[in-house]
Structures are given as C-alpha cells and as structure tokens.
Scaffold this active site. Structure first.
Site, PDB file in Angstrom:
ATOM      1  CG  ASP A 148     -12.782  -6.523   5.338  1.00 11.52           C
ATOM      2  OD1 ASP A 148     -12.188  -5.898   6.836  1.00 11.52           O
ATOM      3  OD2 ASP A 148     -13.537  -5.405   4.894  1.00 11.52           O
ATOM      4  CG  ASP A 163      -2.325 -20.337  -0.120  1.00 14.99           C
ATOM      5  OD1 ASP A 163      -1.439 -20.095   0.801  1.00 14.99           O
ATOM      6  OD2 ASP A 163      -1.750 -20.915  -0.970  1.00 14.99           O
ATOM      7  CE  LYS A 187       1.190 -18.008  -2.485  1.00 15.79           C
ATOM      8  NZ  LYS A 187       0.334 -18.244  -2.111  1.00 15.79           N
ATOM      9  CG  ASP A 223      -7.390  -4.296   3.923  1.00 21.81           C
ATOM     10  OD1 ASP A 223      -8.479  -4.290   4.536  1.00 21.81           O
ATOM     11  OD2 ASP A 223      -7.240  -3.822   2.857  1.00 21.81           O
ATOM     12  CE1 TYR A 274      -3.096  -2.975  -0.197  1.00 21.90           C
ATOM     13  CE2 TYR A 274      -3.542  -2.112   2.472  1.00 21.90           C
ATOM     14  CZ  TYR A 274      -4.693  -2.968   0.917  1.00 21.90           C
ATOM     15  OH  TYR A 274      -5.046  -3.824   1.103  1.00 21.90           O
TER      16      TYR A 274
END
Ligand code: NAD
Length: 357
Positions: A251, A223, A191, A247, A141
């Site tokens: 959620d 994942d 990852k 992020d 970001y």
C-alpha cells in the site's frame, strides 16, 4: 484463443470498475480475435445478501473451472456489524486459500503523466518501477491459535505468526523468477533482528537464492524498508516479503504512484490465478461514476500476460492507459490543474477506443 473467466464484481465500486474491465476484455477479444466467456459469481457483501455467507461454494467451483478470475472489491459499512466469520472480507481469505494463491504480485510503476499527482517530489519518483511479491496464505493472518479470551474479567487477544521453510522457498522462487525477467534484483524484507519466523525466512531465502546466481539478493528490515520506499524508491526492483509486511508495504508503494485507483494485482500459485485492483470497495464514492477503473483494467493486462501468455494484448492495454493519461484525461482521484476530469464510464470508453486505434 477461447478463455473462460469468472467475474466477481463484489461490492461498492467493485461493480463499476469490473464493468469497465469487461468492456476492455471485449475490445481486446475483438481486436486480437479471441473469445472471452464470462461467468458471474458472488462474493463479499453481495453473497451475504443473496445466500447468507461471504463465499458460496459455487463461486469457488466456478473459479476452479475457469482459466482466470477477475475480482472487483468486497466490503462496506452495511456488513461491518457482522461477526468475524461472516465479514465480506472473509471471501478474500477463502478465495486465496481455496485456490492455493500464495503469491501476490503488485507492481508500482510511475506513469510519467501522473508524477504531479503524487505527494512525493518528481526527482524521487522518476523511473520508479517496483514489484512487491507478498506471501499470501501464511503468516499471522492465518496462524492458530487465534482469538479473544477473558480471564479474571480481563480480555486477551492472540494471533500467531508461523512460517515453514516450504512456504518461504516457494514464494522466493516466484520473486526470483520475476526478477530474472527484470533488473535481476531481489530485496527480501523481514524483521530478523527480533522474530524467529523472520530468521527462518532469511535463511530459506538465502537457500532458494542458490538456484538463481544471476539475481542479486539483499535483505532489509521492514522498518527500514518503509523508510527507503519514501526516501529512495528507485533502489528497489523486486521486494519479497511475508503476508502482513507485504500488505502494508505494497500500500505504501501504491501511494508512490499517486492513487490507489491505479494499482493492479495478480495472485498466483494455484492452477487458476486471480486478478484484482489493490483498492477496496470505496463506499464513499460507490455508485457515483467517480471510481478510477485503471487499476482493474491494468489487472486485465496482467491476466493477459501471466495467465494467457498474450504479451501483445497486455502491451496494447497498458499502452492505451498510458495514451489516455498522456492526453490529459483523469478521474477525480488523479486530476490536476489543466487536465480533463472524466468519470468511470468515460475513462473506460477512452481506453477502449485507444486499444482499437
Ligand atoms: P478503499 O480502498 O475502499 O478506499 C480508500 C480511499 O481510496 C477512499 O477514499 C476511496 O474513495 C479511494 N479509492 C479507492 N479506490 C478508488 C478508485 N478506484 N478510484 C478512486 N478512488 C478510490 O479502502 P477502505 O475505505 O479502507 O475500505 C472500504 C471497504 O473496502 C472496507 O469494507 C474494506 O474492508 C474493503 N476492502 C476491500 C478490499 C478488497 O476487496 N480487496 C481491499 C481493501 C479494503
């Protein structure tokens, strides 16, 4: 105790839920004999309308001079056509950077009264109590170079994912500190089978773990974590991860609890911490007395605990939320058959009354 709190209502339902949280702060002050002083500040669309930029310098100044900051939410369709640097959401990035808030703490704890409002089965959800610790000021970001360029009539967009060992070690410490006060388990999510940043992340986390031999560390690919959160969320205590993975995963963890309207968050790291609900400005229900104020009120409980070290006050707010839910009162996002539907204002009043009991 005297505390100065900067209040940034922002846009949409931010205005309504923050008004509720202020009422709760006043009631806590009255019951426990504290004085909370509030300074209102602008950010997001409200700031764009008033002064033409999403995060005025005066807002940052007020935050830095406060003991804590409470934010509602920013954004909405009115400002969607603004150029990227003038989007209301830029205020969030600016606040995080400007206040040095590198650790975002998001609890996802099941309220027993709400299990039936979740889309998952009761036996999967019972006892779920997770904290997601998300790195907030690094990663894709913020990385540069970034942007869109046109070559030979074809547009290409670029974002850059970078992490330094220092950034990883400090967020690891936040996660291990929190785990130490809980079930002493940290799961680091990356990852590392694909990304060099994740390989560095993993080795820096392993280094940081040496100072916390009493905390069990595990690693999981992002994942797989996305699957395990749905399959067996009880296995997690503290999850620590980088900005974008956090992020998304926070959620997902949020939805285990039934509604995004229930989820509080704290952003720590600098001298002053920022507290906000996880949800956005919900333009679809703004101004209709429909928003669930519990996420913002639970953020106030986190403020009591993390910024002011007021444990009894935090417990009182959380117990009041629990009591009102146990008594069957629900805003429309969490209402189920047999419960009493209430609006934002009524839910706030019920929680205030339960604190004063
Ligand atoms: P959102 O969280 O605002 O809304 C998603 C859905 O959840 C909507 O149906 C909404 O009605 C519902 N919802 C959210 N909070 C609720 C609450 N307290 N009570 C009841 N229902 C609630 O996400 P979105 O629709 O993707 O975004 C709307 C705007 O908010 C966008 O401009 C977005 O950029 C912004 N946003 C801001 C923040 C923030 O300020 N931290 C976070 C996310 C999105």
């Amino acid at each position: 105790m005297n505390k100065n709190i900067t209040i940034i209502p922002g846009d949409g339902i931010g205005q309504e839920v923050v008004a509720g949280a202020i009422k709760v702060l006043e009631v806590v002050g009255k019951k426990f004999h504290h004085q909370f002083r509030f300074t209102n500040a602008l950010a997001g669309g409200a700031a764009l309308d008033a002064v033409g930029i999403p995060l005025p310098e005066e807002t940052l100044k007020s935050c830095r001079a406060s003991d804590a900051v409470l934010l509602g939410a920013v954004g909405g369709p009115k400002w969607d056509s603004k150029p990227p640097q003038l989007k209301p959401e830029q205020a969030l990035l600016g606040l995080r950077k400007g206040l040095g808030l590198y650790a975002n703490i998001r609890p996802a704890k099941i309220y027993p009264a709400l299990i039936s409002a979740s889309s998952l089965k009761r036996e999967i959800l019972e006892g779920v109590d997770i904290i997601v610790v998300r790195e907030l000021t690094g990663g894709i970001y913020f990385g540069t170079p970034r942007g869109v360029e046109t070559k030979n009539g074809e547009r290409t967009a670029t974002n850059t994912l970078t992490y330094s060992e220092f950034e990883v070690r400090r967020i690891a410490k936040s996660a291990f500190d929190i785990a130490r006060k809980r079930r002493k388990k940290v799961c680091s999510v990356d990852k590392a089978n694909i990304l060099e940043t994740s390989q560095l992340w993993r080795s820096a986390i392993i280094d940081a773990a040496k100072e916390f031999p009493d905390v069990e560390l595990s690693h999981m690919y992002v994942d797989n974590c996305a699957m395990q959160l749905i399959r067996n969320p009880r296995r997690f205590d503290v999850i620590v991860t980088e900005n974008m993975f956090g992020d998304i995963l926070s959620d997902e963890a949020a939805m285990l609890t039934g509604s995004i309207g229930m989820l509080a968050s704290a952003s720590l790291g600098g001298t002053v911490a920022l507290y906000e609900p996880v949800h956005g400005s919900a333009p679809d229900i703004a101004g209709q007395n429909k928003a669930n104020p519990i996420a913002t009120i639970a953020s106030v409980a986190m403020m009591m605990r993390f910024s002011f070290n007021l444990q009894s006050e935090a417990d009182a707010v959380e117990a009041a939320i629990q009591k009102v839910l146990d008594n069957g009162f629900r805003t429309s996002d969490i209402v189920t058959e047999g419960c009493t539907p209430v609006g934002t204002k009524e839910m706030t009043e019920k929680i205030c009354a339960a604190i004063l009991l």
